[in-house]
Design a protein around this motif. Sequence first.
Motif, PDB file in Angstrom:
ATOM      1  N   VAL A  81       0.858  -1.185   0.000  1.00  0.00           N
ATOM      2  CA  VAL A  81       0.000   0.000   0.000  1.00  0.00           C
ATOM      3  C   VAL A  81       0.892   1.232   0.000  1.00  0.00           C
ATOM      4  CG1 VAL A  81      -1.847  -1.188   1.230  1.00  0.00           C
ATOM      5  CG2 VAL A  81      -0.142   0.091   2.531  1.00  0.00           C
ATOM      6  N   THR A  82       0.292   2.411  -0.084  1.00  0.00           N
ATOM      7  CA  THR A  82       1.060   3.645  -0.074  1.00  0.00           C
ATOM      8  C   THR A  82       1.451   4.029   1.352  1.00  0.00           C
ATOM      9  OG1 THR A  82      -0.900   5.059   0.154  1.00  0.00           O
ATOM     10  CG2 THR A  82      -0.210   4.451  -2.091  1.00  0.00           C
ATOM     11  N   GLY A  83       2.462   4.883   1.458  1.00  0.00           N
ATOM     12  CA  GLY A  83       2.845   5.396   2.765  1.00  0.00           C
ATOM     13  C   GLY A  83       1.724   6.198   3.407  1.00  0.00           C
ATOM     14  N   SER A  84       0.940   6.889   2.592  1.00  0.00           N
ATOM     15  CA  SER A  84      -0.188   7.668   3.128  1.00  0.00           C
ATOM     16  C   SER A  84      -1.218   6.760   3.777  1.00  0.00           C
ATOM     17  CB  SER A  84      -0.841   8.479   2.005  1.00  0.00           C
ATOM     18  OG  SER A  84       0.056   9.423   1.468  1.00  0.00           O
ATOM     19  N   ALA A  85      -1.450   5.595   3.191  1.00  0.00           N
ATOM     20  CA  ALA A  85      -2.398   4.642   3.774  1.00  0.00           C
ATOM     21  C   ALA A  85      -1.908   4.145   5.126  1.00  0.00           C
ATOM     22  CB  ALA A  85      -2.607   3.466   2.823  1.00  0.00           C
ATOM     23  N   VAL A  86      -0.605   3.939   5.258  1.00  0.00           N
ATOM     24  CA  VAL A  86      -0.046   3.501   6.538  1.00  0.00           C
ATOM     25  C   VAL A  86      -0.180   4.616   7.576  1.00  0.00           C
ATOM     26  CG1 VAL A  86       2.019   2.668   7.725  1.00  0.00           C
ATOM     27  CG2 VAL A  86       1.569   1.954   5.371  1.00  0.00           C
ATOM     28  N   ALA A  87       0.067   5.860   7.162  1.00  0.00           N
ATOM     29  CA  ALA A  87      -0.065   6.997   8.074  1.00  0.00           C
ATOM     30  C   ALA A  87      -1.487   7.113   8.607  1.00  0.00           C
ATOM     31  CB  ALA A  87       0.342   8.283   7.359  1.00  0.00           C
ATOM     32  N   ILE A  88      -2.470   6.915   7.735  1.00  0.00           N
ATOM     33  CA  ILE A  88      -3.874   6.970   8.154  1.00  0.00           C
ATOM     34  C   ILE A  88      -4.164   5.852   9.145  1.00  0.00           C
ATOM     35  CG2 ILE A  88      -6.248   6.658   7.343  1.00  0.00           C
ATOM     36  CD1 ILE A  88      -5.380   8.043   4.730  1.00  0.00           C
ATOM     37  N   LEU A  89      -3.628   4.677   8.879  1.00  0.00           N
ATOM     38  CA  LEU A  89      -3.836   3.533   9.773  1.00  0.00           C
ATOM     39  C   LEU A  89      -3.213   3.796  11.144  1.00  0.00           C
ATOM     40  CD1 LEU A  89      -5.012   0.655   9.849  1.00  0.00           C
ATOM     41  CD2 LEU A  89      -2.787  -0.179   9.060  1.00  0.00           C
ATOM     42  N   ALA A  90      -2.034   4.407  11.161  1.00  0.00           N
ATOM     43  CA  ALA A  90      -1.357   4.690  12.427  1.00  0.00           C
ATOM     44  C   ALA A  90      -2.095   5.749  13.242  1.00  0.00           C
ATOM     45  CB  ALA A  90       0.075   5.136  12.169  1.00  0.00           C
ATOM     46  N   ALA A  91      -2.853   6.600  12.562  1.00  0.00           N
ATOM     47  CA  ALA A  91      -3.581   7.668  13.245  1.00  0.00           C
ATOM     48  C   ALA A  91      -4.993   7.266  13.635  1.00  0.00           C
ATOM     49  CB  ALA A  91      -3.639   8.903  12.351  1.00  0.00           C
ATOM     50  N   SER A  92      -5.467   6.131  13.129  1.00  0.00           N
ATOM     51  CA  SER A  92      -6.844   5.720  13.387  1.00  0.00           C
ATOM     52  C   SER A  92      -7.027   5.303  14.840  1.00  0.00           C
ATOM     53  CB  SER A  92      -7.238   4.570  12.463  1.00  0.00           C
ATOM     54  OG  SER A  92      -6.478   3.416  12.775  1.00  0.00           O
ATOM     55  N   THR A  93      -8.228   5.471  15.343  1.00  0.00           N
ATOM     56  CA  THR A  93      -8.527   5.112  16.733  1.00  0.00           C
ATOM     57  C   THR A  93      -9.608   4.042  16.835  1.00  0.00           C
ATOM     58  OG1 THR A  93     -10.139   6.913  16.871  1.00  0.00           O
ATOM     59  CG2 THR A  93      -7.879   7.390  17.585  1.00  0.00           C
ATOM     60  N   GLY A  94     -10.092   3.567  15.702  1.00  0.00           N
ATOM     61  CA  GLY A  94     -11.182   2.604  15.726  1.00  0.00           C
ATOM     62  C   GLY A  94     -10.739   1.194  15.397  1.00  0.00           C
ATOM     63  N   LEU A  95     -11.645   0.441  14.770  1.00  0.00           N
ATOM     64  CA  LEU A  95     -11.371  -0.938  14.393  1.00  0.00           C
ATOM     65  C   LEU A  95     -10.572  -0.988  13.094  1.00  0.00           C
ATOM     66  CD1 LEU A  95     -14.932  -2.431  15.085  1.00  0.00           C
ATOM     67  CD2 LEU A  95     -12.944  -2.517  16.599  1.00  0.00           C
ATOM     68  N   VAL A  96      -9.880  -2.097  12.876  1.00  0.00           N
ATOM     69  CA  VAL A  96      -9.161  -2.312  11.624  1.00  0.00           C
ATOM     70  C   VAL A  96      -9.560  -3.673  11.075  1.00  0.00           C
ATOM     71  CG1 VAL A  96      -7.198  -0.917  12.349  1.00  0.00           C
ATOM     72  CG2 VAL A  96      -7.163  -3.383  12.747  1.00  0.00           C
ATOM     73  N   GLU A  97      -9.384  -3.855   9.788  1.00  0.00           N
ATOM     74  CA  GLU A  97      -9.684  -5.153   9.186  1.00  0.00           C
ATOM     75  C   GLU A  97      -8.744  -6.210   9.749  1.00  0.00           C
ATOM     76  OE1 GLU A  97      -9.818  -5.181   4.992  1.00  0.00           O
ATOM     77  OE2 GLU A  97     -11.454  -3.728   4.856  1.00  0.00           O
ATOM     78  N   LEU A  98      -9.276  -7.385   9.979  1.00  0.00           N
ATOM     79  CA  LEU A  98      -8.496  -8.465  10.570  1.00  0.00           C
ATOM     80  C   LEU A  98      -7.278  -8.802   9.725  1.00  0.00           C
ATOM     81  CD1 LEU A  98      -8.637 -10.360  13.026  1.00  0.00           C
ATOM     82  CD2 LEU A  98      -9.797 -12.016  11.576  1.00  0.00           C
ATOM     83  N   ALA A  99      -7.449  -8.841   8.414  1.00  0.00           N
ATOM     84  CA  ALA A  99      -6.330  -9.154   7.531  1.00  0.00           C
ATOM     85  C   ALA A  99      -5.253  -8.076   7.609  1.00  0.00           C
ATOM     86  CB  ALA A  99      -6.817  -9.310   6.095  1.00  0.00           C
ATOM     87  N   THR A 100      -5.662  -6.819   7.747  1.00  0.00           N
ATOM     88  CA  THR A 100      -4.690  -5.729   7.859  1.00  0.00           C
ATOM     89  C   THR A 100      -3.896  -5.855   9.152  1.00  0.00           C
ATOM     90  OG1 THR A 100      -6.087  -4.223   6.572  1.00  0.00           O
ATOM     91  CG2 THR A 100      -4.432  -3.225   7.995  1.00  0.00           C
ATOM     92  N   ALA A 101      -4.589  -6.166  10.243  1.00  0.00           N
ATOM     93  CA  ALA A 101      -3.896  -6.358  11.520  1.00  0.00           C
ATOM     94  C   ALA A 101      -2.875  -7.482  11.425  1.00  0.00           C
ATOM     95  CB  ALA A 101      -4.914  -6.651  12.621  1.00  0.00           C
ATOM     96  N   ALA A 102      -3.230  -8.562  10.739  1.00  0.00           N
ATOM     97  CA  ALA A 102      -2.312  -9.693  10.587  1.00  0.00           C
ATOM     98  C   ALA A 102      -1.092  -9.297   9.760  1.00  0.00           C
ATOM     99  CB  ALA A 102      -3.038 -10.866   9.928  1.00  0.00           C
ATOM    100  N   ARG A 103      -1.288  -8.499   8.730  1.00  0.00           N
ATOM    101  CA  ARG A 103      -0.163  -8.063   7.899  1.00  0.00           C
ATOM    102  C   ARG A 103       0.789  -7.182   8.697  1.00  0.00           C
ATOM    103  NH1 ARG A 103      -3.388  -5.337   3.210  1.00  0.00           N
ATOM    104  NH2 ARG A 103      -1.348  -4.716   2.423  1.00  0.00           N
ATOM    105  N   VAL A 104       0.239  -6.291   9.500  1.00  0.00           N
ATOM    106  CA  VAL A 104       1.083  -5.415  10.320  1.00  0.00           C
ATOM    107  C   VAL A 104       1.869  -6.231  11.339  1.00  0.00           C
ATOM    108  CG1 VAL A 104       1.052  -3.554  12.029  1.00  0.00           C
ATOM    109  CG2 VAL A 104      -0.373  -3.385   9.980  1.00  0.00           C
ATOM    110  N   GLN A 105       1.253  -7.261  11.902  1.00  0.00           N
ATOM    111  CA  GLN A 105       1.952  -8.117  12.863  1.00  0.00           C
ATOM    112  C   GLN A 105       3.164  -8.787  12.222  1.00  0.00           C
ATOM    113  OE1 GLN A 105      -0.870 -10.859  14.496  1.00  0.00           O
ATOM    114  NE2 GLN A 105      -2.019  -9.283  15.584  1.00  0.00           N
ATOM    115  N   ILE A 106       2.996  -9.277  10.994  1.00  0.00           N
ATOM    116  CA  ILE A 106       4.098  -9.944  10.288  1.00  0.00           C
ATOM    117  C   ILE A 106       5.247  -8.972  10.045  1.00  0.00           C
ATOM    118  CG2 ILE A 106       4.774 -11.022   8.106  1.00  0.00           C
ATOM    119  CD1 ILE A 106       1.914 -12.176   7.971  1.00  0.00           C
TER     120      ILE A 106
END
Length: 231
Positions: free
Chosen positions: A84-109
Amino acid sequence: MSRPARDRGRMSPACPATFHGTDSAYRYGCRCPHAREHKRIHQKRCREGRSAARLADGTGTRRRLRALAALGWRWQDIGDRMGVTGSAVAILAASTGLVELATAARVQIIYRDLSTRLGPSRITADRATAKGWHGPMAWADIDDPTCEPDNASPDVPDVLVVDEWAVGEAIAGRLAADRLTDVDLAEAMRRLLADGLTPGQARYRLRLTNAHARRVIRAINTPTHERTRAA
């Protein structure tokens, strides 16, 4: 009309599939790590008679991304690995709500891989510190919303290791030298020279100036570099 399959981005460079990252993509040939994880979670929930959860608490994901920033990893560095783009990661890092399960798994890896080494950007690390973000060592349980960070814990990991992905991309000419840490750049240079390239050829492959290449070559056999590579 059938709904198009969602592509969550290639993580394994050699993966031949046309789309990536979900249990559906796995059925059609994707063998990227996040596709395997998504398939495992989906099968587990099916065995337990539960529908696959699509959303998860975003606390751990947000903390992991911010911890990587505290180590000097830029959003684009992480985005390259997520597809994904760096901007998408920045938005994810700033979010305070829920995230997609697959996205959480990718970040963990990605977090498991990058949290043992410093990123290439001191500016990113300084900005993260100024925002009050904490590195990996500060969290006893990074997924627990009630867990408080230990401010006494250092952000720098005890063991720094070579980023094999970054070194491989640099050797292939797909990643510029300014995207690598000093340790990874020295390792890329060492491998190119060991493969028989001349210093000039290695410099051209890594897109370095003459002066920068000479500094890297001098650093290859220093005790500090050898200790870091051995770790």
